[in-house]
Enzyme design. Structure first.
Site, short mmCIF file in Angstrom:
data_model
loop_
_atom_site.label_atom_id
_atom_site.label_comp_id
_atom_site.label_asym_id
_atom_site.label_seq_id
_atom_site.Cartn_x
_atom_site.Cartn_y
_atom_site.Cartn_z
N LYS A 1 0.87 -1.17 0.00
CA LYS A 1 0.00 0.00 0.00
C LYS A 1 0.91 1.22 0.00
CE LYS A 1 -3.65 2.55 2.14
NZ LYS A 1 -3.99 3.13 3.44
N GLY B 1 -8.19 9.66 9.61
CA GLY B 1 -8.45 9.81 11.03
C GLY B 1 -9.46 10.89 11.37
N ALA C 1 -9.63 6.12 4.01
CA ALA C 1 -9.46 7.32 4.84
C ALA C 1 -10.73 8.15 4.96
CB ALA C 1 -8.34 8.22 4.31
N GLY C 2 -11.03 8.51 6.18
CA GLY C 2 -12.15 9.39 6.45
C GLY C 2 -13.43 8.69 6.85
N ASN D 1 -9.95 1.95 9.45
CA ASN D 1 -9.04 1.64 10.55
C ASN D 1 -9.45 2.39 11.82
OD1 ASN D 1 -6.92 1.33 12.36
ND2 ASN D 1 -5.34 1.53 10.85
N THR D 2 -9.24 3.72 11.82
CA THR D 2 -9.49 4.52 13.03
C THR D 2 -10.88 4.27 13.62
OG1 THR D 2 -8.05 6.26 12.19
CG2 THR D 2 -9.58 6.87 13.93
#
Lengths: 256, 256, 256, 256
Positions: free
Chosen positions: C97, C158, C184-185, C206-207
């Site tokens: 990645k 994040g 992301a986001g 993830n976050t």
């Protein structure tokens, strides 16, 4: 000329303002004059009937603005009618901004009491301007009992969130036979312009001007934004498109 | 006074406009003059180097506006540099709006070719104004090679969708050391006001004025909206709040 | 069956996850297993090549998930290529990645370095999965140099803001010949479902899982949301309408 | 276990559905069974009291779902009470979904008539589930007269626009002592998940399932989305942040 008519009055400005939350009466007067607003709400509480030297009122009385008393603070139709009568006495006007919000946290209006009070006040000869949720059916019912305009909210009072009731304002504007004035929640000139572009007849702005670091400049900014939005509405906005379209024609010179 | 400076020029208007899509050269001239724009993009294709009687150019040359040639239609850095040189010859200006969009459907800009062309053009003495995606990292890289401003898009060209890149424009404005001009996608005066409230230094509007039913009125509307947004930015907007706050103090008269 | 294919691997789950920010390795393992994710990113920093007892890796190696090393922390194409080679050694995989974000505050990706690194890594035999801004032109250029998918962001890493790049993701999905994975986001299951409804091939979360009060339950929630969004995409959503339509036929019994 | 209780009934599914707009009774039955919905609205018009062979009802009666008659089509409180009594007779249930929408174009509910009818129906022993605008004050007034839940709209019925009343739903959910069921406007699983993430107790979905190209698959998709949103609500979503945060720790290996 592009005139707004409500009951017996005409307005060249479509920006209505309020008198709350300003740092001082002088700042308030400066901002309102700079905004060129012709209709200004005033809470009954601020009107000291007995006291001729009431500071705030004196500041406004020397101008040409129309004062519009509101019933802010009442919780029922009955209280609203009582407050409206007091206001008529104190300010010598039969115009009343009808606000009934029992909830002290969000100050959202009560549809049931508002309709009841509106009906009573119209019968008593008042020009009734009701502050309400952006509820299209309620707007039509208020119209049916004779209010002179409807004042649906864009977002909770003082939130500065802007036009959060778009889908319902569009329906209200489409269906209304009386002027639609977007009230509450407008926190920036772009919000005011947007409301006008949608076809609102006017907007009411208070907090966003009053608590700005420079209320006078903000008053001018809102004036310009309301004019811009109104002009754009009349000149018709370009349609929204999914696919891009070049505003510059694609140059083919390289292929020549 | 609130002056915008780019390279060696100063601007009192923060509304930049374009010349594409107007119904006629006369409508274009009227709208641009009414908008009080001082910088106007023109596609190289429209510039007929040989033909002194070129209609559009004559209309604009009689005014005080600055013409800003763009490279619309090119697909690579190499083509862009070639086009910029042609434009410099034709219009006697070293200012260039750099647009490289290989995709004919959405006309979105190419970040790689744009950076490459920007670097080359800066070295050739051009004042480079690059049209780009609202990409904060790309903006910093363009700044590093010497562009005089960045022109991130709000939405695809001609879409009239408004500010769809908000989260990224905020970062770009926060980080930029050169003026940030929001370009493309602005379809209504409220969009322009909003961009200015965010802290953009200027906006570029073309389609929304040109295809309106009344370009002249729309030009004025955008002028007012840009001024409104700029004034609001300087006067500082009131904060957005979750809980409502009464702008009218709650009247307690009923309890007296 | 609805299988996602990337390079030589097939996936039944369209939820990719990450290993950062979890309170403990045990919580991480539980959440990832519960999510049924089959591809899990891991930062090279966490991979301790020398230390066989590395806690995090051991937890994951006992499962059937595929580890996807990322280049998080690098700032240039050169560093990215170096990191990718290290990762290949350490984890015995040619999948990478590619993340190049020079800005420590918003961690937004660099389009120029990413394209450069992607081209080099493809030539070195890597399966390249680039994390990028939602830039449709960049996506096509990455596709042209041979990446196996594109990973445009929904919002800054994040931030949990959701799909803030809608207008551009739609174009990317429409134009892409390689899988589109929104990265992301994504801060809530509804965001993940929405990305899938738009036609994204997968999402990376993830976050939002790691910092939830209950990562395991949140992992399951995301699994269900991704499945829901994918099923809805395939079953085709009902169109958005301006005018209401009764889902209950208007009863006419009262008129009978 | 996570049980929803309304009056005397308990529900393990938080997805309520409707019976309108399906292509056939068979498609309807399949979709409703697949959705695992336990409460299904049915328009009185569809209930043929005399006709034992009524197709739609037979399909549903063989299942374990609870039928919830609605008053769709009535325009006043009086008509609503009459319709509710008819429904009680026909379906042998004292549960009633109260819908009063005089406007045939947008089918928006009438707050005044709804409150009046709710009060009367509660006195008559009905379990009243009122469909209303997302009006927080109206919700509290309905609660005060004894309704068993409130059903604020997300957007106009059948519009599939999603949660357009966010700011008001948040307040309703915060203030309500009875279950809040988001009704109308939900057009995609992501919308349903979002409503649940906000803390809604359930959602009602009809059009989005019925007019999908594959109602059965869409029913399953909504089931998963509602579960996902509910689980996320209970596991607590990660907060939204303005500044990015790396989910992968920045690797420092290059500096070693």
């Amino acid at each position: 000329m592009d005139i707004l008519k409500i009951a017996d009055k005409t307005f060249t400005s479509r920006l209505f303002t309020g008198t709350g939350k300003f740092g001082s009466s002088r700042l308030m007067q400066e901002a309102i004059l700079a905004s060129e607003s012709e209709l200004v709400t005033v809470a009954l509480k601020r009107v000291d009937v007995e006291n001729e030297s009431d500071d705030m009122l004196q500041h406004l009385k020397t101008t040409s603005v129309n004062l519009l008393p509101n019933t802010s603070g009442v919780r029922t139709a009955k209280e609203a009618v009582f407050a409206a009568k007091l206001a008529r006495e104190a300010l010598q006007t039969n115009w009343i901004k009808l606000e009934i919000h029992p909830d002290p946290k969000y100050l959202l209006p009560d549809p049931i009491e508002t309709l009841k009070a509106a009906e009573a006040l119209v019968k008593l000869g008042f020009v009734v301007m009701p502050y309400i949720h952006a509820d299209p059916v309620l707007c039509k019912r208020l119209e049916a009992v004779g209010v002179q305009c409807v004042m649906p909210l864009g977002a909770p009072i003082g939130s500065n969130k802007g036009i959060k009731t778009l889908d319902f304002l569009e329906i209200i504007i489409e269906q209304s036979n009386v002027p639609v004035i977007v009230d509450a929640g407008i926190g920036a000139p772009s919000h005011a312009a947007y409301a006008m572009e949608l076809g609102a007849d006017a907007v009411l702005v208070n907090t966003a001007i009053a608590v700005s670091q420079n209320p006078k400049q903000m008053g001018i900014a809102f004036k310009k934004a309301v004019e811009a939005g109104r002009m754009a509405y009349k000149a018709k906005l370009a349609p929204i498109k999914r696919q891009a379209e070049a505003s510059s024609p694609l140059t083919s010179f390289l292929n020549l």
